[in-house]
Design a protein around this motif. Structure first.
Motif, PDB file in Angstrom:
ATOM      1  N   SER B  46       0.722  -1.129   0.107  1.00  0.00           N
ATOM      2  CA  SER B  46      -0.136   0.088   0.099  1.00  0.00           C
ATOM      3  C   SER B  46       0.681   1.313   0.019  1.00  0.00           C
ATOM      4  O   SER B  46       0.740   2.321  -0.657  1.00  0.00           O
ATOM      5  CB  SER B  46      -0.830  -0.066   1.250  1.00  0.00           C
ATOM      6  OG  SER B  46      -1.855   1.028   1.383  1.00  0.00           O
ATOM      7  N   SER B  49       1.775   2.479  -3.175  1.00  0.00           N
ATOM      8  CA  SER B  49       0.881   2.672  -4.114  1.00  0.00           C
ATOM      9  C   SER B  49       0.705   4.395  -4.373  1.00  0.00           C
ATOM     10  O   SER B  49       1.473   5.133  -3.485  1.00  0.00           O
ATOM     11  CB  SER B  49      -0.609   2.240  -3.747  1.00  0.00           C
ATOM     12  OG  SER B  49      -0.667   2.729  -2.479  1.00  0.00           O
ATOM     13  N   THR B  50      -0.105   4.582  -5.226  1.00  0.00           N
ATOM     14  CA  THR B  50      -0.182   6.214  -5.509  1.00  0.00           C
ATOM     15  C   THR B  50      -0.394   7.161  -4.349  1.00  0.00           C
ATOM     16  O   THR B  50       0.241   8.180  -4.508  1.00  0.00           O
ATOM     17  CB  THR B  50      -1.013   6.477  -6.674  1.00  0.00           C
ATOM     18  OG1 THR B  50      -1.121   5.297  -7.632  1.00  0.00           O
ATOM     19  CG2 THR B  50      -0.876   7.835  -7.497  1.00  0.00           C
ATOM     20  N   ASP B  53       3.092   6.766  -2.612  1.00  0.00           N
ATOM     21  CA  ASP B  53       4.041   6.964  -3.476  1.00  0.00           C
ATOM     22  C   ASP B  53       5.467   7.004  -2.763  1.00  0.00           C
ATOM     23  O   ASP B  53       6.117   8.172  -2.630  1.00  0.00           O
ATOM     24  CB  ASP B  53       3.921   8.587  -4.158  1.00  0.00           C
ATOM     25  CG  ASP B  53       4.655   8.805  -5.158  1.00  0.00           C
ATOM     26  OD1 ASP B  53       5.137   7.643  -5.900  1.00  0.00           O
ATOM     27  OD2 ASP B  53       4.851   9.740  -5.816  1.00  0.00           O
TER      28      ASP B  53
END
Lengths: 161, 172
Positions: B46, B49-50, B53
């Motif tokens: 996680s 993830s974006t 980042d």
């Protein structure tokens, strides 16, 4: 088919003395059999046209503790075409728990029996390759036994907190 | 370090200590090994993830221990897995760092008393630089741990520390 019907089929084929005790409170309903007659009984349950227990869902091993001196095995059977459920149980001597393997009837018994061997130390005679499945091969003892004490070190690493 | 490009644009020369430069390079590209041993790995994923980042910190997971700088031990380490963790650590090139993520790899976590199969802290197997508490730690906590590791790297020296140097000279 009810539990009584299944029982009747078994006793007709294998004799009245085959089933030792029944436990109708269990889910699915269960009967205890003599450990030495396990293979014959299971073979019948697997092959009979009306029963056709083609799926061995689970093998559970129970340790009843040092005082009782017994262990139990519970075989949960399921018939996919007829939707029959059944539990077959055996009681074993805790000092040397030993029973015949069912791998020749259900291939799925292979890993279930290895698990029961690994965690409870039950020997399955006739198993193609009985060895640990979860714990490392060089682990000592069978962890789910009631009187289990873990080893102090495993490969130089302290086991206890 | 700030915006280097502006400084270069002014004169084309940046003056710094070699130690600072090396430390800056190391802390700006801490490539972790892309592996996880239990549910902490979900938070680790996680964090990549974006919304979080990790790439903005120069943290890009690598598929091989040979290319990794940081090992993030994300999850329960069983005795069976312990040997593999040690082996992966030994395959990493130096300088290498270890972040212990979550209660399990910190001290055994919920398995501390009855978990016969769990190593009660990954620091019994490999040396740990930063411990991230939590069960599992949120991505923010992991990022906090990574920033803590950056701080540690920033303070490193490529020369032998003075005290050790004295001892070594005394022996010679």
């Amino acid at each position: 088919m009810t539990f009584e019907d299944i029982k009747a089929l078994v006793t007709d084929q294998l004799g009245d003395d085959c089933i030792l005790v029944t436990d109708t409170a269990a889910s699915p309903q269960a009967f205890y059999i003599e450990p030495l007659r396990l293979s014959d009984t299971m073979q019948f349950l697997h092959e009979n046209d009306q029963l056709y227990f083609d799926s061995l869902s689970c093998i559970s091993a129970l340790d009843n503790g040092v005082e009782s001196g017994t262990m139990e095995l519970a075989y949960n059977l399921y018939s996919i075409p007829f939707d029959h459920h059944l539990m077959v149980k055996v009681t074993l001597d805790r000092k040397a728990p030993k029973i015949s393997s069912l791998t020749s009837i259900w291939r799925t018994a292979d890993w279930h029996e290895r698990e029961a061997f690994d965690l409870m130390g039950i020997t399955f005679e006739g198993h193609p390759y009985l060895r640990r499945i979860l714990m490392p091969a060089d682990w000592e003892g069978h962890p789910l036994r009631k009187d289990y004490e873990e080893q102090t070190y495993y490969r130089g690493v302290k086991v206890k907190y | 370090m700030g915006l280097l490009d502006q400084k270069i644009a002014q004169g084309g020369i940046v003056i710094t200590r070699i130690e600072d430069l090396i430390n800056w390079a190391r802390l700006s590209s801490m490539w972790p090994m892309g592996f996880g041993t239990a549910c902490c790995a979900i938070e680790f994923m996680s964090a990549q993830s974006t919304p979080y980042d990790l790439d903005r910190l120069g943290i890009i997971p690598r598929a091989s221990p040979r290319q990794s700088d940081v090992m993030i031990v994300a999850g329960t380490v069983t005795f069976k897995m312990g040997d593999r963790v040690r082996r992966l650590y030994e395959q990493m090139a130096e300088p290498r760092y270890v972040i212990s993520m979550g209660s399990c790899s910190n001290c055994g976590g919920p398995y501390w008393e009855h978990g016969y199969h769990v190593v009660k802290g990954v620091d019994r197997i490999i040396p740990v630089d930063v411990y991230v508490p939590g069960c599992p730690p949120r991505p923010e906590a992991l990022i906090g741990g990574l920033i803590k590791l950056q701080e540690k790297i920033r303070g490193e020296s490529i020369v032998v520390p003075k005290a050790i140097q004295k001892i070594m000279e005394g022996e010679g």
